[in-house]
Design a protein around this motif. Sequence first.
Motif, mmCIF file in Angstrom:
data_model
loop_
_atom_site.group_PDB
_atom_site.id
_atom_site.type_symbol
_atom_site.label_atom_id
_atom_site.label_comp_id
_atom_site.label_asym_id
_atom_site.label_seq_id
_atom_site.Cartn_x
_atom_site.Cartn_y
_atom_site.Cartn_z
ATOM 1 N N TRP A 1 0.838 -1.210 0.000
ATOM 2 C CA TRP A 1 0.000 0.000 0.000
ATOM 3 C C TRP A 1 0.869 1.254 0.000
ATOM 4 O O TRP A 1 0.639 2.190 -0.754
ATOM 5 C CB TRP A 1 -0.912 -0.061 1.224
ATOM 6 C CG TRP A 1 -1.924 1.036 1.378
ATOM 7 C CD1 TRP A 1 -1.967 1.950 2.388
ATOM 8 C CD2 TRP A 1 -3.074 1.313 0.562
ATOM 9 N NE1 TRP A 1 -3.052 2.765 2.251
ATOM 10 C CE2 TRP A 1 -3.756 2.397 1.129
ATOM 11 C CE3 TRP A 1 -3.592 0.746 -0.602
ATOM 12 C CZ2 TRP A 1 -4.917 2.938 0.590
ATOM 13 C CZ3 TRP A 1 -4.755 1.272 -1.147
ATOM 14 C CH2 TRP A 1 -5.400 2.356 -0.563
ATOM 15 N N LEU B 1 2.479 2.064 -3.332
ATOM 16 C CA LEU B 1 1.607 2.586 -4.393
ATOM 17 C C LEU B 1 1.764 4.094 -4.581
ATOM 18 O O LEU B 1 1.551 4.619 -5.675
ATOM 19 C CB LEU B 1 0.132 2.302 -4.061
ATOM 20 C CG LEU B 1 -0.369 0.871 -4.166
ATOM 21 C CD1 LEU B 1 -1.851 0.829 -3.791
ATOM 22 C CD2 LEU B 1 -0.174 0.312 -5.563
ATOM 23 N N ARG C 1 -0.940 9.067 -5.205
ATOM 24 C CA ARG C 1 -1.969 9.172 -6.259
ATOM 25 C C ARG C 1 -2.720 7.873 -6.472
ATOM 26 O O ARG C 1 -3.945 7.861 -6.596
ATOM 27 C CB ARG C 1 -1.333 9.634 -7.560
ATOM 28 C CG ARG C 1 -1.109 11.125 -7.457
ATOM 29 C CD ARG C 1 -0.539 11.792 -8.608
ATOM 30 N NE ARG C 1 0.059 13.012 -8.040
ATOM 31 C CZ ARG C 1 0.895 13.779 -8.639
ATOM 32 N NH1 ARG C 1 1.262 13.496 -9.866
ATOM 33 N NH2 ARG C 1 1.381 14.846 -8.060
ATOM 34 N N GLU C 2 -1.957 6.793 -6.499
ATOM 35 C CA GLU C 2 -2.604 5.489 -6.724
ATOM 36 C C GLU C 2 -3.473 5.115 -5.520
ATOM 37 O O GLU C 2 -4.559 4.559 -5.663
ATOM 38 C CB GLU C 2 -1.520 4.430 -6.978
ATOM 39 C CG GLU C 2 -2.032 3.106 -7.473
ATOM 40 C CD GLU C 2 -2.914 3.190 -8.707
ATOM 41 O OE1 GLU C 2 -3.808 2.343 -8.824
ATOM 42 O OE2 GLU C 2 -2.732 4.115 -9.536
ATOM 43 N N ARG C 3 -2.999 5.492 -4.323
ATOM 44 C CA ARG C 3 -3.833 5.220 -3.138
ATOM 45 C C ARG C 3 -5.120 6.030 -3.219
ATOM 46 O O ARG C 3 -6.203 5.536 -2.910
ATOM 47 C CB ARG C 3 -3.073 5.559 -1.851
ATOM 48 C CG ARG C 3 -2.046 4.530 -1.457
ATOM 49 C CD ARG C 3 -1.671 4.662 0.006
ATOM 50 N NE ARG C 3 -1.042 5.923 0.329
ATOM 51 C CZ ARG C 3 0.270 6.145 0.274
ATOM 52 N NH1 ARG C 3 1.079 5.183 -0.096
ATOM 53 N NH2 ARG C 3 0.765 7.324 0.600
ATOM 54 N N ARG D 1 -6.679 7.018 -5.817
ATOM 55 C CA ARG D 1 -7.577 6.426 -6.806
ATOM 56 C C ARG D 1 -8.346 5.255 -6.179
ATOM 57 O O ARG D 1 -9.548 5.121 -6.354
ATOM 58 C CB ARG D 1 -6.742 5.936 -8.002
ATOM 59 C CG ARG D 1 -7.526 5.708 -9.260
ATOM 60 C CD ARG D 1 -6.615 5.305 -10.414
ATOM 61 N NE ARG D 1 -5.996 3.997 -10.259
ATOM 62 C CZ ARG D 1 -6.638 2.835 -10.375
ATOM 63 N NH1 ARG D 1 -7.902 2.810 -10.661
ATOM 64 N NH2 ARG D 1 -5.984 1.696 -10.217
ATOM 65 N N ARG D 2 -7.642 4.443 -5.422
ATOM 66 C CA ARG D 2 -8.295 3.284 -4.821
ATOM 67 C C ARG D 2 -9.221 3.691 -3.670
ATOM 68 O O ARG D 2 -10.280 3.089 -3.475
ATOM 69 C CB ARG D 2 -7.234 2.291 -4.337
ATOM 70 C CG ARG D 2 -6.597 1.570 -5.510
ATOM 71 C CD ARG D 2 -5.209 1.075 -5.169
ATOM 72 N NE ARG D 2 -4.486 0.716 -6.375
ATOM 73 C CZ ARG D 2 -4.397 -0.506 -6.876
ATOM 74 N NH1 ARG D 2 -4.985 -1.505 -6.261
ATOM 75 N NH2 ARG D 2 -3.722 -0.739 -7.975
ATOM 76 N N GLU E 1 -1.297 13.951 -0.271
ATOM 77 C CA GLU E 1 0.019 14.244 -0.856
ATOM 78 C C GLU E 1 0.478 15.650 -0.477
ATOM 79 O O GLU E 1 1.633 15.859 -0.093
ATOM 80 C CB GLU E 1 -0.034 14.103 -2.375
ATOM 81 C CG GLU E 1 1.341 14.370 -2.996
ATOM 82 C CD GLU E 1 1.457 13.844 -4.414
ATOM 83 O OE1 GLU E 1 0.417 13.606 -5.059
ATOM 84 O OE2 GLU E 1 2.607 13.656 -4.860
ATOM 85 N N VAL F 1 -10.249 -2.701 -3.408
ATOM 86 C CA VAL F 1 -8.805 -2.985 -3.324
ATOM 87 C C VAL F 1 -8.645 -4.475 -2.991
ATOM 88 O O VAL F 1 -8.422 -4.843 -1.844
ATOM 89 C CB VAL F 1 -8.137 -2.103 -2.230
ATOM 90 C CG1 VAL F 1 -6.626 -2.295 -2.222
ATOM 91 C CG2 VAL F 1 -8.486 -0.632 -2.405
#
Length: 502
Positions: free
Chosen positions: A53, A56, A59-61, A63-64, A113, A192
């Motif tokens: 996790w 990732l 940003r990817e977190r 998104r999820r 972020e 996820v």
Amino acid sequence: MATRERSGSSQVGASTFDVRNPATGAVVGTYPIHTAAEVDEAVAHAHQGAVWWEALGFRERARRLNAWRAEIAWGREELAQLMRQEMGKPISDAKLEIAMALEHLAWAAANAEQVLGRRSVAPSLLTLNQACAVEYRPFGVVGVIGPWNYPVFTPLGSISFALAAGNAVVFKPSEFTPGVGKWLVAAFARAVPEQPVLQAITGFGETGAALCRADIGKIGFTGSAATGKKVMAACAENLTPVLMELGGKDALIVDADADVDAAADAAVWGGMSNAGQTCLGVERVYVHTDVYEEFLIELRALAMRLRAGTGAAKIGPVTMPKQLDIIRGHMKDALSRGGRAVLGGLDSIDGHFVQPTILVDVPEDSAAVTEETFGPTLTVTRVRDMDEALERVNASTYGLGGTVFSRRNGRAIADRIRAGGVSVNAFVAHATIPSLPLGGVGGSGFGRVHGPEGLKEFAYAKSTTQQRFPSPLALTTFTRTETVDRIVDLLVSVLHGRKARR
Ligand code: NDP
């Protein structure tokens, strides 16, 4: 009786427990009582998930997390039904709670972020040759222990922010609302599916205590002060840091220039909604003598229209059977010491339902004024001015939130309240605004959920600095010369030695 029982409650070592609908007593679910070994196993899995996790990235977190948010939004009808079954709140209140929780989840995902990501910071004059940066790194695995009264909004206040910060979470929902906790985790697993990033463990206090002693980086606890102390003691064994979101005895202040109708509406919602089982609920009202009668008439009129019951009633049952004794005890104490019920009173307690109750002339040292009642009751007290109101409000050992109604002086009065948050001319608004931190002082705990502080709560600050070029003033070396010492001495005089003007 809507009691919670372990299956075969007389048997030692039962491995499951039943959850009952507090309004009807019907069993609505059976869940495992996870042992300490099972908790440790869940935490070990979470460590695997945590590595994946974190890697990732923000940003990817995000998104999820947004995919999870959509899962919750799509399933909100079912989730609201489950909340009603397990702890009794009306469906429309359950859906409002879900809506508020989603607002915070969206904010955490969108802002992690910016709040936690690496940023440059300026060095000092003596360290000009350094390029410095700070960032906030996840603890790894965070344990979240939640209460039953807001079984979605409250745990998600910790879980959403802990996940957005890059942690995996092991969540112990209250024994009264394990189904809601498991539903949230199942929705996360649909969004996820790859790794065990969010898991639920179920059981009683012992299961929660095992989580405190497990290999975790932090505990986010929301619940009563009494349990909070036990959690802190267990966490102390491994120096595990804790966030403590505890109870309150919040007050609403009505000044002479207030919009009295709006204040009465806020008091009745703040005191009676969710059957009064709200950490930030209004439990005490202090009213300027000039508008006291007018306020009381309006408050009573509004509260009289409410009914606790099943079906379309706007107030549900009291969730925990043992709370009924506390509500009764507070009323009895207040009434035996000169208090009067202008609405409701002891007769308003019927089975698991408590009808709205308004108490006046209650001594300030009675339990109804000093301790968390957690029922649809209000004490209303006349004050000669705002100084007296503030003195009484701030006499509480708690310091969670507060509400002020005043057209001209709201902010000035709010500034003098000792609490983690205050809303002026609105009830509880500060808890619903995602960018504002939420938490208490004193007996209401410490640490914050929501807002930038809520993200930082689930991360540790990591400082890094890189030397860009050798310093003309080599300070941290045995080769430091007397010339350098003299220059440092001179700089200290110039930078720090000036006397402040009197
Ligand atoms: P409790 O303190 O009784 O329980 C809170 C959680 O702790 C539950 O999941 C409980 O599990 C668990 N627990 C119990 N014993 C232990 C233990 N020894 N070690 C670890 N965990 C344990 O609170 P309630 O659930 O009754 O919630 C109501 C309280 O929460 C009120 O005081 C309210 O004001 C406060 N609250 C504060 C909020 C805030 O933001 N400040 C928000 C919402 C509520 P189990 O249920 O299985 O016993």
